[in-house]
Design an enzyme around this catalytic site. Structure first.
Site, short mmCIF file in Angstrom:
data_model
loop_
_atom_site.label_atom_id
_atom_site.label_comp_id
_atom_site.label_asym_id
_atom_site.label_seq_id
_atom_site.Cartn_x
_atom_site.Cartn_y
_atom_site.Cartn_z
N GLN A 142 0.80 -1.22 0.00
CA GLN A 142 0.00 0.00 0.00
C GLN A 142 0.84 1.28 0.00
O GLN A 142 0.35 2.33 -0.39
CB GLN A 142 -0.96 -0.02 1.20
CG GLN A 142 -2.00 -1.12 1.07
CD GLN A 142 -2.93 -1.20 2.26
OE1 GLN A 142 -2.61 -1.88 3.23
NE2 GLN A 142 -4.05 -0.52 2.20
N HIS A 175 0.88 -9.39 4.46
CA HIS A 175 -0.25 -8.46 4.45
C HIS A 175 -0.90 -8.52 3.07
O HIS A 175 -0.64 -7.68 2.20
CB HIS A 175 0.22 -7.05 4.81
CG HIS A 175 -0.91 -6.13 5.21
ND1 HIS A 175 -0.96 -5.47 6.42
CD2 HIS A 175 -2.05 -5.77 4.57
CE1 HIS A 175 -2.07 -4.73 6.50
NE2 HIS A 175 -2.75 -4.90 5.37
N ASN A 220 -1.70 -10.88 8.38
CA ASN A 220 -2.72 -9.86 8.56
C ASN A 220 -4.09 -10.36 8.14
O ASN A 220 -4.27 -10.85 7.02
CB ASN A 220 -2.37 -8.63 7.70
CG ASN A 220 -3.39 -7.51 7.87
OD1 ASN A 220 -3.50 -6.92 8.93
ND2 ASN A 220 -4.16 -7.23 6.83
N GLU A 221 -5.06 -10.26 9.02
CA GLU A 221 -6.48 -10.50 8.73
C GLU A 221 -6.76 -11.74 7.89
O GLU A 221 -7.30 -11.62 6.76
CB GLU A 221 -7.08 -9.28 8.04
CG GLU A 221 -7.06 -8.02 8.89
CD GLU A 221 -7.92 -6.90 8.30
OE1 GLU A 221 -8.45 -7.06 7.19
OE2 GLU A 221 -8.04 -5.87 8.99
C1 BGC Z 1 -6.40 -3.83 6.07
C2 BGC Z 1 -5.70 -2.63 5.47
C3 BGC Z 1 -6.74 -1.69 4.85
C4 BGC Z 1 -7.66 -1.23 5.95
C5 BGC Z 1 -8.74 -0.25 5.51
C6 BGC Z 1 -7.64 -3.48 6.86
O1 BGC Z 1 -8.57 -4.47 6.69
O2 BGC Z 1 -5.50 -4.58 6.86
O3 BGC Z 1 -4.79 -3.10 4.51
O4 BGC Z 1 -6.18 -0.64 4.18
O5 BGC Z 1 -8.33 -2.36 6.47
O6 BGC Z 1 -9.65 -0.86 4.65
#
Ligand code: BGC
Length: 433
Positions: free
Chosen positions: A21, A140, A184-185
């Site tokens: 990003q 990520h 991440n997530e």
């Molecule tokens: C993610 C980020 C994203 C942010 C806003 C999160 O779910 O980890 O990469 O930019 O949300 O949408």
């Protein structure tokens, strides 16, 4: 009245980014895909966004420009991180979360790029010089292009491959870095890649394949364990977690289908991953953005979990603003008895009229949650910089720092100065490392 200090002296006050990003100049599965999809996203933008965002005319020029959808040089953080770290330091932050880009470190299977590893080591040492603690994320969302050919994240080889990549990163950074997030997530990746998509309008590959989704989740558990072992072998004191997108799901209608869907949506991050991994994590990473009303209806599945509830004020992307939700989700995960880091919380707010209050309200809610037993040890605002918001592109402005798309000039927003004030009210002396 001076703000009360319910937060400990060594609380981590930070901001977060992810490699794809902000770094720019990537060659990974996302960058390859962006080139093929930008035109399509432009054509669909008005229809998709007009009724959803806060102010369509304000974003129209950017959202209908094909360049918006191509990460390109992003915020050029790869070359400008010194300047960005100076800003972090001026804000009084003592922590920074960033991710290592797998495709840079391992551009071809089993071939590691020492120069890329040196780059991340350099970032770590520049942070330490400024007394800023790094929190390094190993995955990520983005993958090296070759990973798909090796079976992708649901394939048998991937946990070992990810483990080996992690070993390389840890060999280079492991002695210096205390805080790590392996993945991440995973819940978001599962939804986007394997359960038909959801949060973002597009994703490089979207399938509806729950069987592969299940394989993916099993692989996440294995991959996390391998990466954590790698970290601990170099530094047993290191703190390793996964960060989870925790939405404060609430019932939008009292009927059995909506109830079942809410249970299902809570199940992935909470019951499946946290229960299985609670003994393999040193902290729980929480990414909190919104509450959502769950209401099964006749419209498309994507609208069954509404991103704005009732008369909640909205951010630029149309998501409701609901600080109480960060209290609710941290209270929910306190049962695991682990420290909690808020690894992401932020707002797209181009006019910068809501961000300062947003941060203040969420931190107040966190203090209450801490007083009620959730062991919250840090807060990372998302994001340090305006950046590439996945398939929405660059129009959402999450940054504490505005970044010009024309010339990459950094401008510290007023809300960042407010965040700096909040930090200084809580930190009476600089953290020692
Ligand atoms: C993610 C980020 C994203 C942010 C806003 C999160 O779910 O980890 O990469 O930019 O949300 O949408």
């Amino acid at each position: 009245m001076p703000m009360q200090k319910f937060l400990p002296e060594d609380f981590l006050w930070g901001a977060a980014t992810s490699a794809h990003q902000v770094e720019g100049h990537q060659h990974n599965n996302w960058s390859v895909w962006e080139d093929s999809v930008a035109g399509k996203l432009v054509v669909g933008a008005e229809k998709r966004l007009k009724g959803e965002v806060l102010d369509w005319p304000a974003i129209k020029t950017e959202a209908t420009n094909p360049k918006n959808y191509i990460s390109g040089d992003a915020a050029d953080h790869y070359n400008r991180f010194h300047e960005d770290f100076d800003i972090l330091q001026k804000l009084g932050c003592n922590a920074y979360r960033f991710s290592v880009e797998w495709s840079r470190v391992e551009p071809e299977p089993d071939k590691y790029d020492e120069a890329a590893l040196d780059h991340y080591a350099d970032m770590v040492s520049e942070l330490k010089k400024r007394r800023i603690e790094p929190l390094v994320t190993l995955h990520h969302f983005t993958d090296p292009v070759w990973l798909e050919g090796c079976g992708g994240w649901h394939g048998k080889e991937t946990p070992e491959r990810f483990g080996k990549f992690s070993e390389q990163v840890v060999r280079k950074l492991g002695k210096e870095v205390i805080y790590w997030s392996t993945i991440n997530e995973p819940g978001s990746y599962l939804l986007e890649r394997y359960l038909g998509g959801g949060a973002w309008p597009q994703w490089p590959i979207i399938t509806m394949n729950p069987a592969n989704g299940y394989r993916y989740l099993k692989n996440v558990v294995k991959a996390h364990k391998l990466a954590r072992e790698a970290v601990k072998s170099v530094n047993p004191e290191a703190q390793v977690g996964i960060n989870h997108a925790l939405i404060d799901y609430q019932l939008g209608r009292r009927d059995p289908l909506s109830f079942a869907l809410k249970k299902g949506l809570d199940y992935i991050p909470d019951t499946y991953l946290l229960k299985r991994l609670k003994d393999e994590m040193d902290y729980i990473g929480v990414n909190y953005y919104m509450r959502s009303a769950v209401k099964v209806g006749l419209s498309s599945p994507q609208t069954w979990a509404q991103k704005c509830v009732g008369s909640d004020p909205q951010n630029d992307m149309g998501w409701g603003i609901y600080p109480e939700g960060i209290y609710n989700v941290t209270q929910k995960v306190k049962k695991y008895g682990l420290p909690i880091l808020i690894t992401e919380n932020g707002i797209p707010d181009a006019a910068d009229t809501r961000r300062a209050q947003f941060i203040r309200d969420h931190i107040d809610a966190l203090k209450r949650s801490r007083a009620d037993g959730a062991d919250i040890r840090g807060y990372f605002y998302w994001s340090l910089l305006d950046n590439y918001e996945w398939s929405e592109g660059f129009w959402p402005k999450f940054g504490l720092v505005a970044v010009s798309r024309e010339n990459q000039k950094r401008t510290v927003r007023r809300s960042a100065e407010e965040y700096a004030k909040i930090i200084s009210q809580h930190r009476s002396r600089p953290r020692q490392f």
